[in-house]
Write an enzyme that holds these catalytic residues in place. Structure first.
Site, PDB file in Angstrom:
ATOM      1  N   GLU A  53       0.844  -1.220   0.000  1.00 46.81           N
ATOM      2  CA  GLU A  53       0.000   0.000   0.000  1.00 46.81           C
ATOM      3  C   GLU A  53       0.871   1.259   0.000  1.00 46.81           C
ATOM      4  OE1 GLU A  53      -1.484   1.929   3.369  1.00 46.81           O
ATOM      5  OE2 GLU A  53      -1.164   0.217   4.701  1.00 46.81           O
ATOM      6  N   LYS A 115      -5.230  10.698   0.989  1.00 46.38           N
ATOM      7  CA  LYS A 115      -5.428   9.367   1.577  1.00 46.38           C
ATOM      8  C   LYS A 115      -6.664   8.773   0.901  1.00 46.38           C
ATOM      9  CE  LYS A 115      -6.502   7.175   6.006  1.00 46.38           C
ATOM     10  NZ  LYS A 115      -6.727   7.358   7.435  1.00 46.38           N
ATOM     11  N   SER A 170     -13.010   1.265   6.540  1.00 45.58           N
ATOM     12  CA  SER A 170     -13.482   0.519   5.364  1.00 45.58           C
ATOM     13  C   SER A 170     -12.535  -0.634   5.020  1.00 45.58           C
ATOM     14  CB  SER A 170     -13.659   1.453   4.165  1.00 45.58           C
ATOM     15  OG  SER A 170     -12.417   2.041   3.831  1.00 45.58           O
ATOM     16  N   LYS A 188      -3.494  -1.640  15.781  1.00 47.07           N
ATOM     17  CA  LYS A 188      -2.957  -0.890  16.917  1.00 47.07           C
ATOM     18  C   LYS A 188      -4.008  -0.769  18.005  1.00 47.07           C
ATOM     19  CE  LYS A 188       0.477   2.059  14.886  1.00 47.07           C
ATOM     20  NZ  LYS A 188       0.233   2.263  13.464  1.00 47.07           N
TER      21      LYS A 188
HETATM   22  O1  LIG Z   1      -0.657   1.301  11.737  1.00 48.82           O
HETATM   23  C1  LIG Z   1      -1.224   1.789  10.770  1.00 48.82           C
HETATM   24  N1  LIG Z   1      -2.533   1.547  10.610  1.00 48.82           N
HETATM   25  C2  LIG Z   1      -3.205   2.033   9.543  1.00 48.82           C
HETATM   26  C3  LIG Z   1      -2.575   2.799   8.612  1.00 48.82           C
HETATM   27  C4  LIG Z   1      -3.280   3.330   7.391  1.00 48.82           C
HETATM   28  O2  LIG Z   1      -4.553   3.835   7.771  1.00 48.82           O
HETATM   29  C5  LIG Z   1      -5.562   3.167   7.005  1.00 48.82           C
HETATM   30  C6  LIG Z   1      -6.854   3.096   7.786  1.00 48.82           C
HETATM   31  O3  LIG Z   1      -7.362   4.377   7.926  1.00 48.82           O
HETATM   32  P1  LIG Z   1      -8.825   4.598   8.524  1.00 48.82           P
HETATM   33  O4  LIG Z   1      -8.739   4.184   9.951  1.00 48.82           O
HETATM   34  O5  LIG Z   1      -9.100   6.063   8.327  1.00 48.82           O
HETATM   35  O6  LIG Z   1      -9.738   3.697   7.738  1.00 48.82           O
HETATM   36  C7  LIG Z   1      -4.990   1.822   6.672  1.00 48.82           C
HETATM   37  O7  LIG Z   1      -5.635   1.226   5.577  1.00 48.82           O
HETATM   38  C8  LIG Z   1      -3.545   2.182   6.390  1.00 48.82           C
HETATM   39  O8  LIG Z   1      -3.427   2.691   5.085  1.00 48.82           O
HETATM   40  C9  LIG Z   1      -1.189   3.081   8.777  1.00 48.82           C
HETATM   41  O9  LIG Z   1      -0.548   3.788   7.980  1.00 48.82           O
HETATM   42  N2  LIG Z   1      -0.560   2.542   9.864  1.00 48.82           N
END
Ligand SMILES: O=c1[nH]cc([C@@H]2O[C@H](COP(=O)(O)O)[C@@H](O)[C@H]2O)c(=O)[nH]1
Length: 339
Positions: A53, A115, A170, A188
């Protein structure tokens, strides 16, 4: 938005028939999906490919560590016998496999790249923008070109207090609808881990833990939550993936690899920084897709960089495991074809 952009957005669904694009950087209607020649060649020959990613580059780490890590991760994937395919949207074109120059561009753009989760893809393409794909968008593009294995650091999940905010990444719904295996270090503890696992169960997603019975919590080896599936080798993972694909379950698989022990010692210090950062986010009313980048940056400040070092170490470890899984899967398929 200009008329042409609106028109392209409205027609995106019709034109983004990407099934033909595996072997070429194909213009499909007015939308192009660019697949790097090294990636398309490997896919057409049935060789191992690992999707990666790009939000982790733009929003997950600061420059220049983001660029160094992205290059290092690609190197580890190659060294272990697979072809890396970092996925991003550049100038409105979804790209599967980036050149070093493109990686550099994205790393320097940082948070100026959008993003891009699944919901944002059409908008970024229509506007000709630069999108760093999250787990959900990366899974989608990987599945379009038939890359079965994808490596990242951690996925998004169910946020704490989701009963009030409805904030659920998502990434989870994508795992419930797209048959790609995501190799990560769990989620996390800025998130609600038990609820994340509950939600994945509801969506029918197989969650497997690598060489352990417990789901890892990214910076620490354990979350206290047990999983129903344990895998101990890349071959175990390959058999699981192949069974899921052959059964046409249509769902993704999560393979959770604990952070290597030598890097988990700072885990508890990082945990207390996470609690502080969550409190600050609440006080500052930071929510939605801004919450994860805020928490990651704040935790890194509070730990004097320890969380970034641990993050880099676990991503590299995941790349190693993911490449081995992709190679084992390619081997399994070759053996099946022969017999
Ligand atoms: O430890 C991490 N968790 C998640 C992300 C990033 O954040 C996104 C999820 O964001 P949201 O919670 O806004 O869906 C994940 O798909 C990934 O790209 C990250 O960089 N590092």
């Amino acid at each position: 938005m200009a008329f042409s952009a609106v028109w392209r957005l409205a027609n995106l669904g019709r034109h983004l028939d990407l099934s033909e694009s595996v072997n070429k950087a194909a213009p499909v209607g007015s939308i192009k999906l660019k697949v790097a020649s090294e990636v398309s060649e490997a896919l057409s020959l049935g060789r191992a490919v690992v999707a990666l990613e790009s939000t982790i580059i733009s929003h997950g780490m600061p420059y220049p560590q983001n660029l160094e890590t992205a290059k290092e991760v690609e190197r580890i994937v190659r060294e272990n016998g697979a072809v890396p395919a970092t996925i991003a949207i550049l100038d409105g074109t979804p790209c599967v496999g980036l050149s070093v120059e493109e990686l550099e561009r994205l790393a320097i753009l940082g948070t100026r790249a959008q993003k891009t989760a699944r919901r944002d893809i059409a908008h970024v393409v229509a506007c000709g923008g630069n999108g760093a794909t999250t787990v959900s968008a990366t899974m989608l593009f990987a599945s379009m070109v038939h890359i079965p294995v994808f490596v990242t650091g951690g996925i998004g999940g169910v946020h704490r207090h989701s009963e009030q905010t409805m904030d659920i990444s998502s990434d989870l719904t994508e795992l419930g609808r797209t048959p790609v295996t995501v190799v990560c270090a769990g989620v996390k503890s800025i998130l609600d881990i038990p609820r994340t696992l509950e939600y994945l169960e509801t969506l029918g997603v197989c969650v497997a833990a690598y060489k352990t019975n417990e789901f890892p919590a990214f910076f620490t080896e354990s979350s206290g939550c047990k999983v129903s599936c344990r895998v101990d080798t890349p071959e175990d993972c390959a058999s699981l993936i192949e069974a899921s694909i052959k059964l046409k379950l249509g769902t993704g698989i999560l393979i959770a690899v604990p952070i290597p022990q030598e890097h988990s010692t700072s885990g508890h210090i990082i945990e207390s920084a996470i609690q502080k950062a969550i409190k600050e986010a609440r006080e500052k009313n930071i929510t939605g897709n801004a919450e994860t980048p805020f928490l990651l940056a704040r935790v890194n400040d509070l730990t004097g960089g320890a969380s970034l070092a641990a993050n880099i170490a676990l991503v590299k470890n995941n790349a190693l495991v993911g490449a081995k899984v992709a190679v084992a899967l390619a081997q399994l398929r070759e053996n099946c074809q022969r017999s």
